[in-house]
Design a protein around this motif. Structure first.
Motif, PDB file in Angstrom:
ATOM      1  N   ASP A   1       7.657  -4.973  -8.341  1.00  0.00           N
ATOM      2  CA  ASP A   1       6.599  -4.698  -7.359  1.00  0.00           C
ATOM      3  C   ASP A   1       7.171  -3.820  -6.255  1.00  0.00           C
ATOM      4  O   ASP A   1       7.102  -4.140  -5.069  1.00  0.00           O
TER       5      ASP A   1
ATOM      6  N   TYR B   1       9.124  -5.454  -3.441  1.00  0.00           N
ATOM      7  CA  TYR B   1       8.615  -6.699  -2.840  1.00  0.00           C
ATOM      8  C   TYR B   1       8.948  -7.883  -3.763  1.00  0.00           C
ATOM      9  O   TYR B   1       8.313  -8.931  -3.705  1.00  0.00           O
TER      10      TYR B   1
ATOM     11  N   HIS C   1       7.838 -14.940  -1.510  1.00  0.00           N
ATOM     12  CA  HIS C   1       8.351 -14.980  -2.881  1.00  0.00           C
ATOM     13  C   HIS C   1       9.614 -14.152  -2.955  1.00  0.00           C
ATOM     14  O   HIS C   1       9.887 -13.340  -2.080  1.00  0.00           O
TER      15      HIS C   1
ATOM     16  N   PHE D   1      -2.387  -9.803  -8.423  1.00  0.00           N
ATOM     17  CA  PHE D   1      -2.431  -8.599  -9.246  1.00  0.00           C
ATOM     18  C   PHE D   1      -3.170  -8.818 -10.556  1.00  0.00           C
ATOM     19  O   PHE D   1      -3.059  -8.017 -11.471  1.00  0.00           O
TER      20      PHE D   1
ATOM     21  N   PHE E   1       1.643 -13.553  -6.599  1.00  0.00           N
ATOM     22  CA  PHE E   1       1.574 -12.123  -6.924  1.00  0.00           C
ATOM     23  C   PHE E   1       1.961 -11.972  -8.400  1.00  0.00           C
ATOM     24  O   PHE E   1       1.410 -12.680  -9.230  1.00  0.00           O
TER      25      PHE E   1
ATOM     26  N   GLN F   1       7.543 -12.582  -9.401  1.00  0.00           N
ATOM     27  CA  GLN F   1       7.713 -12.899  -7.974  1.00  0.00           C
ATOM     28  C   GLN F   1       7.452 -14.387  -7.717  1.00  0.00           C
ATOM     29  O   GLN F   1       6.392 -14.766  -7.202  1.00  0.00           O
TER      30      GLN F   1
ATOM     31  N   ARG G   1       8.820  -6.543   9.753  1.00  0.00           N
ATOM     32  CA  ARG G   1       7.421  -6.605   9.328  1.00  0.00           C
ATOM     33  C   ARG G   1       7.368  -7.761   8.331  1.00  0.00           C
ATOM     34  O   ARG G   1       8.193  -7.836   7.410  1.00  0.00           O
TER      35      ARG G   1
ATOM     36  N   ASP H   1       5.913  -9.704   5.398  1.00  0.00           N
ATOM     37  CA  ASP H   1       5.046  -9.528   4.243  1.00  0.00           C
ATOM     38  C   ASP H   1       4.175 -10.768   4.020  1.00  0.00           C
ATOM     39  O   ASP H   1       4.669 -11.895   4.116  1.00  0.00           O
ATOM     40  N   VAL H   2       2.914 -10.547   3.692  1.00  0.00           N
ATOM     41  CA  VAL H   2       1.929 -11.628   3.511  1.00  0.00           C
ATOM     42  C   VAL H   2       2.242 -12.860   4.387  1.00  0.00           C
ATOM     43  O   VAL H   2       2.461 -13.962   3.891  1.00  0.00           O
TER      44      VAL H   2
ATOM     45  N   GLU I   1       1.847  -9.024   8.540  1.00  0.00           N
ATOM     46  CA  GLU I   1       0.840  -8.511   7.615  1.00  0.00           C
ATOM     47  C   GLU I   1      -0.029  -9.686   7.203  1.00  0.00           C
ATOM     48  O   GLU I   1       0.412 -10.560   6.459  1.00  0.00           O
TER      49      GLU I   1
ATOM     50  N   HIS J   1       1.378   1.620   2.226  1.00  0.00           N
ATOM     51  CA  HIS J   1       1.725   1.845   0.822  1.00  0.00           C
ATOM     52  C   HIS J   1       0.850   1.065  -0.146  1.00  0.00           C
ATOM     53  O   HIS J   1       1.110   1.060  -1.342  1.00  0.00           O
ATOM     54  N   ASP J   2      -0.169   0.363   0.373  1.00  0.00           N
ATOM     55  CA  ASP J   2      -1.033  -0.458  -0.488  1.00  0.00           C
ATOM     56  C   ASP J   2      -2.456   0.066  -0.590  1.00  0.00           C
ATOM     57  O   ASP J   2      -3.253  -0.509  -1.330  1.00  0.00           O
TER      58      ASP J   2
ATOM     59  N   ARG K   1      -1.635   1.235  -6.804  1.00  0.00           N
ATOM     60  CA  ARG K   1      -1.286   1.821  -5.512  1.00  0.00           C
ATOM     61  C   ARG K   1      -0.267   2.950  -5.588  1.00  0.00           C
ATOM     62  O   ARG K   1       0.220   3.406  -4.558  1.00  0.00           O
TER      63      ARG K   1
ATOM     64  N   ARG L   1       2.033   6.527  -3.007  1.00  0.00           N
ATOM     65  CA  ARG L   1       3.498   6.362  -2.949  1.00  0.00           C
ATOM     66  C   ARG L   1       4.230   7.568  -3.531  1.00  0.00           C
ATOM     67  O   ARG L   1       5.425   7.497  -3.804  1.00  0.00           O
TER      68      ARG L   1
END
Ligand code: GLC
Length: 573
Positions: free
Chosen positions: A67, A70, A110, A155, A178, A182, A212, A214-215, A280, A340-341, A437, A441
């Motif tokens: 991912d 990630y 994760h 996903f 995800f 992960q 930052r 993540d989730v 996020e 980036h998403d 996505r 990128r």
């Protein structure tokens, strides 16, 4: 190099413009087709010249890249394709020498199936302390052949994966919100909490300015493991974040965030100043702002602004709701147009469906806007014109903001990448229904007339760049006073110069349909025309405009920054 007095400013993050670097796609210093940390360092003068205050680097850790990184297999090192810890140290040092801060990505929900602790958990078997670090459960059904809950994964597909135990038989299931590569950490386990404290300290000690997260609204799972309502689109338990959902926005998150804040605050009095977090969390404002209370995280992305359709009333409602919610907790708002998403703003704003409606009284279905919008035709010229206008709107709003790499070049989403090049897990997990996505990128075009456009020297970039990107390179735009790059430079320079901009207040002015007009003190006015007819500005002294004005006429899809009428202009000699 002297970073200047601003570097010592403890409140820098309340107004900061942060530039997001997706390291794989930014700059390839060793010509292997993949961006790297030394590539970022090599572009610091470009970033300083652009006028941003900080950068945020998406995950750069060792990872099998299921991912895009990630899926972290070691939180304390750098992916060999991206460089070494020495390269990271050099980036921190060089950035700081220029007065630029560096945020990195914390991925706490994760890790990767390659993480040694997950490998140890697989080997150790059911009931072991190793498995307790993750969310392993027995399956349902007579032989445990059904997943423990009906939850769907982000996903696509289900959120549980069954493992083969050491004796060769199918055994327990592990949770992955995800991709199956992960596995989710078990945040009920104190060792996980301690491990992440250590990860924060590891990077703060190396001089990272913050993370930052993540989730940031996941991590904690309702320990009753209830099923969720069926999503008709997937046939699985919904992934939606309804109040009380078992995997989202659980109350226990508050204590975890306070714990991280305490770690960050240990560094507040260092020469470098405070270390910060940006969360996020795709949540409604009233929930999201809980995360930025004074003892929790500092800021949180403002995703409703990003999701808003190109329409004055929707923007205005989102801005009002956001500012009111942030004011209630004393945190600055943090605006964002892309990352980036999501589909790049140039392409979003050039589509017939440009985002979600936030108009009053209009109840729209939750727009699955990323999937629903992908594939709609794009008027790129219109989209770029609106993206220029949106950038000036964003940079005029109170608080901080984020610029995703390539936004300043006006890059569009690459929606026709060859299928064989697609790498986003969404493509496979959606049975090739959703391309995912990768289109935002694609490696950055820096210079020259043919691929790789200065991204590397001559190696094929990991995703192919469109041939026409020769017109959009930073080099080409450098000399063009009307380029998007020079609009960003001018706007960011004005933000630094003009004390009305950044953190603070704003006041709306009455305006007709399709127009947004607001002032900020002292002496600043921003007017946006989202409609399709001209708007008369009246008497105004222009500071900056996103597209040419016709005298005092503000044409459609244009934002202008002006001095309000009757402002005295002090000439400094
Ligand atoms: C965040 C990241 C996204 C990633 C997901 C899982 O939403 O921005 O790129 O796929 O988390 O880590």
């Amino acid at each position: 190099m002297n970073p200047g007095p601003k570097f010592a400013d403890h409140d820098w993050w309340r107004s900061a413009v942060v530039y997001q670097v997706y390291p794989r796609s930014f700059a390839d210093s060793n010509n292997d087709g993949v961006g790297d940390v030394a590539g970022i360092t090599g572009k610091l003068d470009y970033l300083k010249g652009l006028g941003v205050d900080a950068i945020w680097v998406s995950p750069w850790y060792p990872s099998p890249l299921w991912d895009g990184g990630y899926d972290v297999s070691d939180y304390r090192d750098i992916h060999p394709d991206f460089g070494t810890l020495d390269d990271a140290d050099e980036l921190f040092e060089q950035a700081h020498a220029r007065g630029l801060r560096v945020l990195i990505d914390l991925v706490p929900n994760h890790c990767s199936i390659d993480h040694p602790w997950f490998q140890a958990a697989l080997a150790a078997g059911p009931g072991s302390p190793e498995r307790e670090l993750f969310v392993f459960r027995e399956g349902r059904g007579d032989g445990g052949e059904l997943p423990p809950t009906n939850w769907g994964a982000s996903f696509g597909g289900g959120a549980w994966e069954r493992v083969i135990e050491a004796d060769g038989t199918p055994g327990q299931w592990f949770l992955h919100m995800f991709a199956p590569e992960q596995p989710d950490w078990n945040w009920e386990n104190p060792r996980v909490l301690e491990e992440f404290d250590g990860i924060l300290r590891f990077w703060f000690d190396r001089d990272a300015d913050g993370f930052r997260v993540d989730v940031a609204d996941s991590l904690i799972i309702d320990q009753d493991f209830p099923d969720t309502p069926i999503d008709p689109r997937t046939g699985k338990g919904t992934w939606e974040k309804y109040p009380g959902a078992p995997c989202w926005d659980r109350p226990e998150l508050a204590e975890i965030q306070r714990r991280w804040r305490r770690v960050a605050d240990e560094y507040t009095n260092s020469a470098q100043g405070p270390r910060i977090f940006v969360s996020e969390a795709y949540l409604p404002f009233e929930r999201m702002v809980e995360y930025v209370r004074a003892d929790r995280l500092h800021t949180s992305f403002n995703f409703e602004f990003l999701q808003s359709e190109w329409y004055a009333e929707s923007f205005r409602n989102v801005i009002d709701k956001s500012l009111a919610a942030h004011r209630g907790v004393g945190a600055p708002a943090t605006w964002v147009l892309g990352n980036h998403d999501v589909i790049r703003p140039v392409s979003r704003y050039g589509k017939s469906l440009s985002g979600r409606s936030f108009r009053s009284g209009v109840v729209t279905d939750e727009v699955h806007w990323l999937d629903d919008m992908a594939g709609l035709p794009v008027d790129v010229a219109l989209g770029r014109r609106r993206a220029r206008a949106a950038a000036l709107l964003m940079m005029a709003l109170p608080g901080g903001c984020y610029v995703y790499q390539g936004e300043e070049l006006g890059l569009e989403e690459v929606e026709d990448l060859p299928e064989e090049s697609l790498q986003d897990p969404v493509w496979v997990r959606s049975n090739h229904m959703i391309r995912g996505r990768d289109g935002c990128r694609v490696p950055i075009p820096w210079s020259g007339n043919s691929a790789p456009f200065g991204f590397g020297t001559d190696a094929d970039p990991w995703l192919p760049q469109p041939n026409h990107w020769g017109e959009l390179t930073a080099e080409r735009q450098d000399d063009d006073p009307d380029s998007m790059l020079n609009l960003y430079r001018a706007a960011l320079a004005e933000r630094h110069r003009n004390t009305a901009l950044g953190d603070g207040e704003m006041s709306w002015e009455e305006s007709e349909d399709g127009i947004l007009s607001f002032t900020r003190e002292p002496g600043f006015r921003c007017v946006v025309n989202t409609g399709d007819t001209d708007h008369d500005l009246g008497e105004a002294t222009v500071i900056l405009t996103s597209s040419p004005l016709g005298g005092s006429v503000l044409p459609p899809n244009t934002t202008v920054w002006v001095l309000p009428p009757n402002t005295t202009v002090w000439m400094v000699s």
